[in-house]
Design a protein around this motif. Structure first.
Motif, mmCIF file in Angstrom:
data_model
loop_
_atom_site.group_PDB
_atom_site.id
_atom_site.type_symbol
_atom_site.label_atom_id
_atom_site.label_comp_id
_atom_site.label_asym_id
_atom_site.label_seq_id
_atom_site.Cartn_x
_atom_site.Cartn_y
_atom_site.Cartn_z
ATOM 1 N N TYR A 1 115.404 -26.684 53.032
ATOM 2 C CA TYR A 1 114.267 -25.884 53.469
ATOM 3 C C TYR A 1 112.977 -26.583 53.057
ATOM 4 O O TYR A 1 112.918 -27.241 52.013
ATOM 5 C CB TYR A 1 114.303 -24.480 52.859
ATOM 6 C CG TYR A 1 114.892 -23.446 53.802
ATOM 7 C CD1 TYR A 1 114.076 -22.681 54.627
ATOM 8 C CD2 TYR A 1 116.253 -23.249 53.873
ATOM 9 C CE1 TYR A 1 114.608 -21.748 55.503
ATOM 10 C CE2 TYR A 1 116.806 -22.310 54.738
ATOM 11 C CZ TYR A 1 115.969 -21.560 55.554
ATOM 12 O OH TYR A 1 116.497 -20.636 56.422
ATOM 13 N N GLY A 2 111.944 -26.415 53.886
ATOM 14 C CA GLY A 2 110.645 -26.989 53.599
ATOM 15 C C GLY A 2 109.561 -25.926 53.579
ATOM 16 O O GLY A 2 109.487 -25.098 54.500
ATOM 17 N N VAL B 1 104.727 -30.988 53.212
ATOM 18 C CA VAL B 1 105.872 -30.087 53.082
ATOM 19 C C VAL B 1 106.528 -30.298 51.719
ATOM 20 O O VAL B 1 106.729 -31.437 51.288
ATOM 21 C CB VAL B 1 106.924 -30.323 54.196
ATOM 22 C CG1 VAL B 1 108.085 -29.341 54.055
ATOM 23 C CG2 VAL B 1 106.275 -30.191 55.571
ATOM 24 N N TYR C 1 109.943 -29.926 50.005
ATOM 25 C CA TYR C 1 111.343 -29.787 50.412
ATOM 26 C C TYR C 1 112.215 -29.368 49.235
ATOM 27 O O TYR C 1 112.077 -29.887 48.115
ATOM 28 C CB TYR C 1 111.871 -31.099 50.985
ATOM 29 C CG TYR C 1 111.279 -31.461 52.336
ATOM 30 C CD1 TYR C 1 111.834 -30.967 53.511
ATOM 31 C CD2 TYR C 1 110.158 -32.283 52.423
ATOM 32 C CE1 TYR C 1 111.294 -31.299 54.751
ATOM 33 C CE2 TYR C 1 109.611 -32.615 53.658
ATOM 34 C CZ TYR C 1 110.185 -32.116 54.812
ATOM 35 O OH TYR C 1 109.652 -32.442 56.031
ATOM 36 N N HIS D 1 105.834 -25.348 54.122
ATOM 37 C CA HIS D 1 104.699 -26.012 54.757
ATOM 38 C C HIS D 1 103.407 -25.501 54.104
ATOM 39 O O HIS D 1 103.071 -24.316 54.209
ATOM 40 C CB HIS D 1 104.701 -25.735 56.260
ATOM 41 C CG HIS D 1 105.848 -26.392 56.970
ATOM 42 N ND1 HIS D 1 105.690 -27.433 57.858
ATOM 43 C CD2 HIS D 1 107.188 -26.174 56.897
ATOM 44 C CE1 HIS D 1 106.876 -27.819 58.319
ATOM 45 N NE2 HIS D 1 107.797 -27.066 57.753
ATOM 46 N N ASP E 1 113.240 -34.863 63.087
ATOM 47 C CA ASP E 1 114.170 -33.786 62.739
ATOM 48 C C ASP E 1 115.596 -34.297 62.564
ATOM 49 O O ASP E 1 116.538 -33.494 62.448
ATOM 50 C CB ASP E 1 114.154 -32.697 63.824
ATOM 51 C CG ASP E 1 112.858 -31.892 63.797
ATOM 52 O OD1 ASP E 1 112.264 -31.778 62.706
ATOM 53 O OD2 ASP E 1 112.448 -31.394 64.859
ATOM 54 N N ASN E 2 115.770 -35.605 62.550
ATOM 55 C CA ASN E 2 117.107 -36.192 62.427
ATOM 56 C C ASN E 2 117.206 -37.031 61.156
ATOM 57 O O ASN E 2 116.207 -37.373 60.525
ATOM 58 C CB ASN E 2 117.421 -37.061 63.652
ATOM 59 C CG ASN E 2 117.386 -36.273 64.942
ATOM 60 O OD1 ASN E 2 118.021 -35.228 65.063
ATOM 61 N ND2 ASN E 2 116.621 -36.762 65.914
ATOM 62 N N TRP E 3 118.445 -37.367 60.788
ATOM 63 C CA TRP E 3 118.714 -38.209 59.633
ATOM 64 C C TRP E 3 119.467 -39.459 60.072
ATOM 65 O O TRP E 3 120.376 -39.383 60.898
ATOM 66 C CB TRP E 3 119.559 -37.459 58.594
ATOM 67 C CG TRP E 3 118.833 -36.360 57.893
ATOM 68 C CD1 TRP E 3 118.802 -35.037 58.241
ATOM 69 C CD2 TRP E 3 118.035 -36.477 56.715
ATOM 70 N NE1 TRP E 3 118.038 -34.321 57.367
ATOM 71 C CE2 TRP E 3 117.558 -35.177 56.398
ATOM 72 C CE3 TRP E 3 117.675 -37.535 55.883
ATOM 73 C CZ2 TRP E 3 116.746 -34.918 55.302
ATOM 74 C CZ3 TRP E 3 116.866 -37.281 54.782
ATOM 75 C CH2 TRP E 3 116.405 -35.990 54.498
ATOM 76 N N LYS F 1 110.491 -23.228 56.393
ATOM 77 C CA LYS F 1 111.194 -23.506 57.639
ATOM 78 C C LYS F 1 112.464 -24.283 57.334
ATOM 79 O O LYS F 1 112.472 -25.171 56.491
ATOM 80 C CB LYS F 1 110.306 -24.311 58.599
ATOM 81 C CG LYS F 1 109.071 -23.551 59.078
ATOM 82 C CD LYS F 1 108.246 -24.381 60.054
ATOM 83 C CE LYS F 1 107.000 -23.630 60.493
ATOM 84 N NZ LYS F 1 106.170 -24.430 61.433
ATOM 85 N N SER F 2 113.535 -23.922 58.037
ATOM 86 C CA SER F 2 114.813 -24.593 57.848
ATOM 87 C C SER F 2 114.771 -25.996 58.433
ATOM 88 O O SER F 2 114.168 -26.234 59.492
ATOM 89 C CB SER F 2 115.932 -23.788 58.520
ATOM 90 O OG SER F 2 117.161 -24.467 58.425
ATOM 91 N N LYS F 3 115.400 -26.949 57.741
ATOM 92 C CA LYS F 3 115.490 -28.326 58.192
ATOM 93 C C LYS F 3 116.968 -28.730 58.245
ATOM 94 O O LYS F 3 117.791 -28.196 57.508
ATOM 95 C CB LYS F 3 114.742 -29.254 57.228
ATOM 96 C CG LYS F 3 113.273 -28.909 57.026
ATOM 97 C CD LYS F 3 112.458 -29.161 58.283
ATOM 98 C CE LYS F 3 110.991 -28.855 58.025
ATOM 99 N NZ LYS F 3 110.152 -29.124 59.230
ATOM 100 N N MET G 1 115.049 -39.615 56.694
ATOM 101 C CA MET G 1 114.622 -38.602 57.664
ATOM 102 C C MET G 1 113.752 -39.248 58.732
ATOM 103 O O MET G 1 112.735 -39.876 58.426
ATOM 104 C CB MET G 1 113.861 -37.472 56.970
ATOM 105 C CG MET G 1 113.325 -36.418 57.940
ATOM 106 S SD MET G 1 112.427 -35.069 57.129
ATOM 107 C CE MET G 1 113.797 -33.994 56.702
#
Length: 302
Positions: A173-174, A156, A158, A176, A227-229, A183-185, A224
């Protein structure tokens, strides 16, 4: 695809371009190596945009044409086409280097003209450009949106997006590379929306420095996890306060971070230290531009 060597700092000044090892010991200031860009490229006439592996992406200040350059082998590739593909406009565009699933070096160019963003992809193997689909939502095309250059991690590319409007926040945004889709992150959750993120790879994981909280800036380092930080470091009242506008790169050999300002000042950030001791200059004076790359022998498509 490549054989890697040392991690190096590239300095492009008005009169010369040089490289240094990024161990930043006392002897490093005496171990620089002057290297020519190309027979028809002057140091003062280019802008450093991004790097990946051993490649550095540059653009001409006059014509805006893009260049790929390997400082180790001195190979230069001019990639702009006659159809105006590969012309970079400062403060409007963004680029990102990456390796495709077939181990081919590629370049993304998000190009904004007349309030509309268009995405192009360059193939180093085919030496050609292809128009791609972009994000449908028109707000991401607006000139209030400042796109960072891309950071490639696990398939990806970013991009952080800073919104120059009060209360609008930031986005991530990433792109792919397997599906050629954005896709939004999630963006790290801070108590303020006035900051800006700087992506960096640390020990094979994607991290982000986020500075926030005007006028008393705090600097957070987030990792990261799916999907979390996860917040792993905090520095209150960071000096200088404009640190968030700098380029931050992780230095593998020293386990610290290199901070290159837009004016070319080079500093080091050590998150194992406290207070003002965590941020200090590593070179005297300043340089026009800088980038970190890993010395790499490229494959035949470059």
């Amino acid at each position: 695809m490549s054989t890697s060597y040392n991690q190096m700092f590239l300095s492009i000044g008005i009169y010369e371009s040089s490289v240094f090892p990024v161990t930043f010991e006392q002897s490093d200031s005496f171990s620089k190596t002057q290297i020519p860009l190309s027979s028809n490229v002057s140091s003062s006439g280019v802008r450093v945009l991004t790097s990946f592996d051993g490649l550095v992406c540059l653009s001409f200040r006059s014509t805006h044409k893009l260049i790929l350059w390997n400082p180790l082998t001195r190979v230069t590739k001019f990639i702009s086409s006659t159809q105006s593909r590969g012309r970079f406009k400062q403060k409007s565009d963004a680029v990102g280097l990456y390796a495709s699933p077939s181990n081919e070096y590629m370049l993304l160019h998000a190009k904004r003209r007349n309030g509309m963003m268009t995405l192009y992809k360059y193939s180093s193997r085919l030496d050609s450009w292809r128009k791609m689909g972009f994000i449908d939502e028109r707000k991401y095309h607006n000139y209030k949106m400042s796109w960072s250059n891309g950071t490639f991690f696990q398939g990806v590319v970013y991009f952080t997006i800073k919104v120059h409007a009060i209360g609008e926040g930031n986005y991530l945004y990433g792109f792919h590379v397997d599906s050629d889709q954005f896709k939004s992150k999630p963006f790290p959750a801070t108590s303020h929306d006035d900051g800006e993120g700087s992506l960096v790879l640390v020990r094979k994981a994607l991290h982000m420095f986020v500075a926030h909280g005007f006028p008393f800036w705090s600097l957070d380092l987030w990792r990261m996890d799916g999907d979390n930080w996860t917040k792993i470091w905090v520095r209150q009242s960071i000096v200088p306060q404009s640190l968030f506008s700098h380029t931050i790169t992780y230095i593998v050999s020293t386990d610290r971070f290199l901070v290159v300002s837009k004016s070319g000042c080079v500093n080091e950030l050590d998150i194992t230290k406290n207070g003002e001791e965590c941020y200090y200059p590593v070179f005297l004076g300043s340089r026009l531009q800088g980038a970190v790359y890993t010395e790499t022998l490229m494959s035949g498509d470059f």
